[in-house]
Write a protein that holds these residues in place. Structure first.
Motif, PDB file in Angstrom:
ATOM      1  N   UNK A 264       0.811  -1.219   0.000  1.00  0.00           N
ATOM      2  CA  UNK A 264       0.000   0.000   0.000  1.00  0.00           C
ATOM      3  C   UNK A 264       0.852   1.281   0.000  1.00  0.00           C
ATOM      4  N   UNK A 265       0.215   2.381  -0.330  1.00  0.00           N
ATOM      5  CA  UNK A 265       0.878   3.688  -0.289  1.00  0.00           C
ATOM      6  C   UNK A 265      -0.065   4.754   0.247  1.00  0.00           C
ATOM      7  N   UNK A 266       0.509   5.701   0.978  1.00  0.00           N
ATOM      8  CA  UNK A 266      -0.251   6.901   1.333  1.00  0.00           C
ATOM      9  C   UNK A 266       0.522   8.115   0.829  1.00  0.00           C
ATOM     10  N   UNK A 267      -0.163   8.983   0.110  1.00  0.00           N
ATOM     11  CA  UNK A 267       0.432  10.261  -0.316  1.00  0.00           C
ATOM     12  C   UNK A 267      -0.119  11.316   0.638  1.00  0.00           C
ATOM     13  N   UNK A 268       0.736  11.735   1.571  1.00  0.00           N
ATOM     14  CA  UNK A 268       0.230  12.532   2.697  1.00  0.00           C
ATOM     15  C   UNK A 268       0.571  14.012   2.567  1.00  0.00           C
ATOM     16  N   UNK A 269      -0.421  14.836   2.834  1.00  0.00           N
ATOM     17  CA  UNK A 269      -0.179  16.257   3.052  1.00  0.00           C
ATOM     18  C   UNK A 269      -0.211  16.438   4.576  1.00  0.00           C
ATOM     19  N   UNK A 270       0.966  16.399   5.205  1.00  0.00           N
ATOM     20  CA  UNK A 270       1.003  16.324   6.679  1.00  0.00           C
ATOM     21  C   UNK A 270       0.315  17.499   7.370  1.00  0.00           C
ATOM     22  N   UNK A 271       0.338  18.664   6.747  1.00  0.00           N
ATOM     23  CA  UNK A 271      -0.283  19.834   7.393  1.00  0.00           C
ATOM     24  C   UNK A 271      -1.802  19.774   7.317  1.00  0.00           C
ATOM     25  N   UNK A 272      -2.333  18.859   6.516  1.00  0.00           N
ATOM     26  CA  UNK A 272      -3.782  18.662   6.336  1.00  0.00           C
ATOM     27  C   UNK A 272      -4.475  19.881   5.757  1.00  0.00           C
ATOM     28  N   UNK A 273      -3.738  20.668   5.011  1.00  0.00           N
ATOM     29  CA  UNK A 273      -4.354  21.782   4.282  1.00  0.00           C
ATOM     30  C   UNK A 273      -5.182  21.188   3.142  1.00  0.00           C
ATOM     31  N   UNK A 274      -4.674  20.080   2.570  1.00  0.00           N
ATOM     32  CA  UNK A 274      -5.352  19.407   1.467  1.00  0.00           C
ATOM     33  C   UNK A 274      -5.559  17.942   1.845  1.00  0.00           C
TER      34      UNK A 274
END
Ligand code: IPM
Ligand code: MG
Length: 364
Positions: A264-274
């Motif tokens: 599996x993969x997660x493409x993360x925007x850590x700041x959670x802006x998006x």
């Protein structure tokens, strides 16, 4: 009641088979919560077929449509009739870069019942998370071609690394390492040969490390890293690498854990802006598409990562438990694992395992 808006982007090839399977298990999970957990799915028909009809992989306002979602479940991009760089840049990279999903997170474990190829490697010896820089480096897209078609044609593919980009991915990786029991990080590099950007990469790793005194870290050249993954898997835990280095190392990792059909993969925007985007690693796999034999486990595992990202840790744990019950049964292995089970067989079995688990989710 917790209700999440999930964008489904099945994309191409077996993405169209595994994403509906992922939706099915998430719905089965929600159904056991007496309304505590709900998903509102919205599907987007982007990819190769969309390209044939409209000349683009996704519409110009596509990113806007994704921005108000809590997460994105993505299948794959790739089509036998369209050049790979068009399908990739027109959809997956457009979303990853456009939504600043700079941390690509790829866990690897040998799940129960899976016959992994390394002779001396016990399942407990291989428990890695590879953090891949996901927005720049070798995939920055900088470069061009001059004198196209003439004998003196020149092509430049420039790897661009920024201090900000390197620092944020190193910080993410150190933080992740600090949150895992072994608190170990291996920084993958190639600063012996690549004497500009990779030297900066090493320097920034050392700077960031000062903020994480509890993390034991080391450095490994990418070529030596392939040998270490095979020969000393237990010496690794969390790993951080550039976009291309990690692309290669994660395929090796997936193979060492038994199949690309599981990873599996997660493409993360850590700041959670998006919103962040969750996808199986395997790609569109034209050779088996339309046959109903694709392994949906990678999608289920990535759906569990999505639940974790949403803070639904208990739901994620239950989903993974159901998946592991199913992988433990060789009768429920798909062709990539040497079995004969279909996508539907595995999906139904995971749904049944979810429904059979007695403890309902907390209704907080
Ligand atoms: C991956 C894939 C992609 C990549 C392909 C499909 C271009 O291999 O997600 O690892 O290179 O990033
Ligand atoms: Mg890859």
């Amino acid at each position: 009641m917790r209700r999440y808006r999930i964008a489904l982007v099945p994309g191409d090839g077996i993405g169209k088979e595994v994403i509906p399977a992922g939706r099915q298990v998430l719905e089965a999970l929600a159904a056991t919560t007496s309304g505590a957990l709900e998903f509102a799915f919205e599907s987007y028909p982007w990819g190769g077929d969309y390209y044939r009809a409209h000349g683009v992989m996704m519409p110009a306002d596509g990113l806007e449509a994704l921005k108000d979602k809590d997460a994105i479940l993505f299948g794959s991009a790739g089509d036998p009739e369209i050049p790979d760089h068009i399908t990739l840049w027109g959809l997956r990279l457009k979303i990853c870069q456009g939504l600043d999903q700079y941390a690509n997170v790829r866990p690897t474990r040998i799940l129960p019942g899976i016959d992994a190829p390394l002779k001396r490697c016990r399942p407990e010896d291989l428990d890695w998370v590879i953090v891949r820089e996901n927005t720049e480096g070798e995939y920055s897209g900088a470069g061009g071609r001059v004198h196209k078609g003439f004998p003196m044609e020149v092509a430049a593919e420039v790897s661009v690394m920024t201090r900000a980009g390197v620092e944020r991915i190193q910080r993410y990786a150190f933080q992740l390492a600090a949150s895992r029991p072994r608190k170990m990080l291996t920084v993958v590099t190639k600063s012996n040969a690549q004497r500009h950007a990779m030297v900066m990469w090493d320097e920034i790793a050392a700077e960031v490390a000062r903020d994480f005194p509890g993390v034991k870290w080391d450095k490994e050249m990418v070529d030596a890293m392939t040998a270490r993954m095979v020969n000393r898997p237990a010496s690794l835990d969390t790993i951080v690498a550039t976009n291309l280095h990690a692309d290669i190392l994660t395929d090796l990792a997936a193979a060492l854990a038994g199949s690309l059909g599981i990873a599996p993969t997660a493409n993360i925007n850590p700041e959670r802006v998006h919103p962040s985007m969750f996808e199986p690693i395997h790609g569109s796999a034209f050779d088996i598409m339309g046959k109903g034999t694709a392994n949906p486990v990678a999608t289920f595992w990535t759906a569990a990562m999505m639940l974790e990202h949403l803070g639904e840790n208990e739901a994620a744990r239950r989903l993974m438990k159901a998946v592991e019950t199913v992988t433990a049964n060789p009768k429920l292995h798909t062709r990539d694992l040497g079995g004969t089970a279909t996508t539907a067989d595995v999906t139904d079995a995971v749904c049944s395992a979810i429904s059979a688990a007695r403890t309902p989710l907390a209704t907080a």
